[in-house]
Enzyme design. Structure first.
Site, PDB file in Angstrom:
ATOM      1  N   ASP A   1      -3.339   9.436 -10.039  1.00  0.00           N
ATOM      2  CA  ASP A   1      -3.439   8.338 -11.016  1.00  0.00           C
ATOM      3  C   ASP A   1      -2.097   8.089 -11.691  1.00  0.00           C
ATOM      4  O   ASP A   1      -1.681   6.942 -11.885  1.00  0.00           O
ATOM      5  CB  ASP A   1      -4.510   8.635 -12.061  1.00  0.00           C
ATOM      6  CG  ASP A   1      -5.919   8.569 -11.502  1.00  0.00           C
ATOM      7  OD1 ASP A   1      -6.110   8.028 -10.389  1.00  0.00           O
ATOM      8  OD2 ASP A   1      -6.834   9.075 -12.177  1.00  0.00           O
TER       9      ASP A   1
ATOM     10  N   ASP B   1       0.857  -1.177   0.000  1.00  0.00           N
ATOM     11  CA  ASP B   1       0.000   0.000   0.000  1.00  0.00           C
ATOM     12  C   ASP B   1       0.897   1.233   0.000  1.00  0.00           C
ATOM     13  O   ASP B   1       1.840   1.318   0.792  1.00  0.00           O
ATOM     14  CB  ASP B   1      -0.868  -0.023   1.263  1.00  0.00           C
ATOM     15  CG  ASP B   1      -1.864   1.111   1.309  1.00  0.00           C
ATOM     16  OD1 ASP B   1      -2.907   0.998   0.653  1.00  0.00           O
ATOM     17  OD2 ASP B   1      -1.592   2.107   2.006  1.00  0.00           O
TER      18      ASP B   1
ATOM     19  N   GLU C   1      -4.911   2.407  -3.557  1.00  0.00           N
ATOM     20  CA  GLU C   1      -3.463   2.501  -3.719  1.00  0.00           C
ATOM     21  C   GLU C   1      -2.764   1.212  -3.292  1.00  0.00           C
ATOM     22  O   GLU C   1      -1.593   1.212  -2.956  1.00  0.00           O
ATOM     23  CB  GLU C   1      -2.913   3.701  -2.949  1.00  0.00           C
ATOM     24  CG  GLU C   1      -3.085   3.639  -1.463  1.00  0.00           C
ATOM     25  CD  GLU C   1      -4.436   4.173  -0.958  1.00  0.00           C
ATOM     26  OE1 GLU C   1      -4.568   4.306   0.260  1.00  0.00           O
ATOM     27  OE2 GLU C   1      -5.354   4.435  -1.760  1.00  0.00           O
TER      28      GLU C   1
ATOM     29  N   HIS D   1      -6.277  14.394  -8.333  1.00  0.00           N
ATOM     30  CA  HIS D   1      -6.469  12.979  -8.634  1.00  0.00           C
ATOM     31  C   HIS D   1      -5.775  12.539  -9.912  1.00  0.00           C
ATOM     32  O   HIS D   1      -5.336  11.389 -10.008  1.00  0.00           O
ATOM     33  CB  HIS D   1      -7.961  12.643  -8.679  1.00  0.00           C
ATOM     34  CG  HIS D   1      -8.594  12.671  -7.319  1.00  0.00           C
ATOM     35  ND1 HIS D   1      -8.538  11.608  -6.460  1.00  0.00           N
ATOM     36  CD2 HIS D   1      -9.251  13.656  -6.669  1.00  0.00           C
ATOM     37  CE1 HIS D   1      -9.154  11.926  -5.331  1.00  0.00           C
ATOM     38  NE2 HIS D   1      -9.595  13.171  -5.432  1.00  0.00           N
TER      39      HIS D   1
ATOM     40  N   ASN E   1      -3.148  12.906  -3.552  1.00  0.00           N
ATOM     41  CA  ASN E   1      -4.379  13.363  -4.209  1.00  0.00           C
ATOM     42  C   ASN E   1      -4.799  14.746  -3.715  1.00  0.00           C
ATOM     43  O   ASN E   1      -5.182  15.601  -4.511  1.00  0.00           O
ATOM     44  CB  ASN E   1      -5.519  12.365  -3.978  1.00  0.00           C
ATOM     45  CG  ASN E   1      -5.436  11.171  -4.897  1.00  0.00           C
ATOM     46  OD1 ASN E   1      -4.841  11.218  -5.962  1.00  0.00           O
ATOM     47  ND2 ASN E   1      -6.044  10.075  -4.471  1.00  0.00           N
TER      48      ASN E   1
END
Length: 144
Positions: A36, A19, A62, A32, A27
């Site tokens: 990404d 993670d 994530e 965002h 973010n």
């Protein structure tokens, strides 16, 4: 399919759950679309540092999950440490922003003798990942 093969015919395999640490801050700080792009670059880093026979997938948000077929636990730990290091040492440039991310890892060996189901394997890897987060992040923890 690979896990089914390991369970049916025996053998060794390791599952790594990882993670990205503090991904929400990426973010929130950069947007965002940048988040990404960080996910895509992280996946690329992971893929380049695994064997061709290893399987990697985005698990959600994530998180990523990795299956290392024909791998002993000690070698899975070494692989997770390598991935942790390369992720943390890469500076990603996205939309003019230089971003460094780290990741936390949970590692578990498949026990074909105990007939572990995937959901139990995942739960053990998730517990180890939670321990990595609780113990300071950017670390590897192994399921007991």
């Amino acid at each position: 399919m690979e896990m089914s093969r390991v369970f049916r015919y025996g053998g060794r395999a390791v599952v790594i759950l990882l993670d990205i640490d503090f991904f929400k801050a990426v973010n929130d700080s950069y947007g965002h679309s940048t988040g990404d792009a960080v996910l895509v670059q992280t996946a690329d880093i992971l893929r380049r540092n695994l064997r061709e026979s290893d399987i990697i997938a985005r698990w959600g948000g994530e998180e990523f999950i990795v299956l290392l077929p024909e791998t002993e636990l000690i070698h899975g730990i070494v692989a997770a440490e390598k991935l942790r290091t390369v992720v943390g040492n890469n500076f990603m440039v996205v939309n003019g922003n230089t971003i460094r991310v780290t990741a936390s890892f949970g590692v578990v060996a498949l026990d074909t003798q105990a007939g572990m189901r995937f959901d139990l394997v995942y739960q053990e890897a998730d517990k180890a990942l939670y321990s990595a987060k609780a113990n300071g992040r950017n670390r590897v923890e192994v399921a007991e």
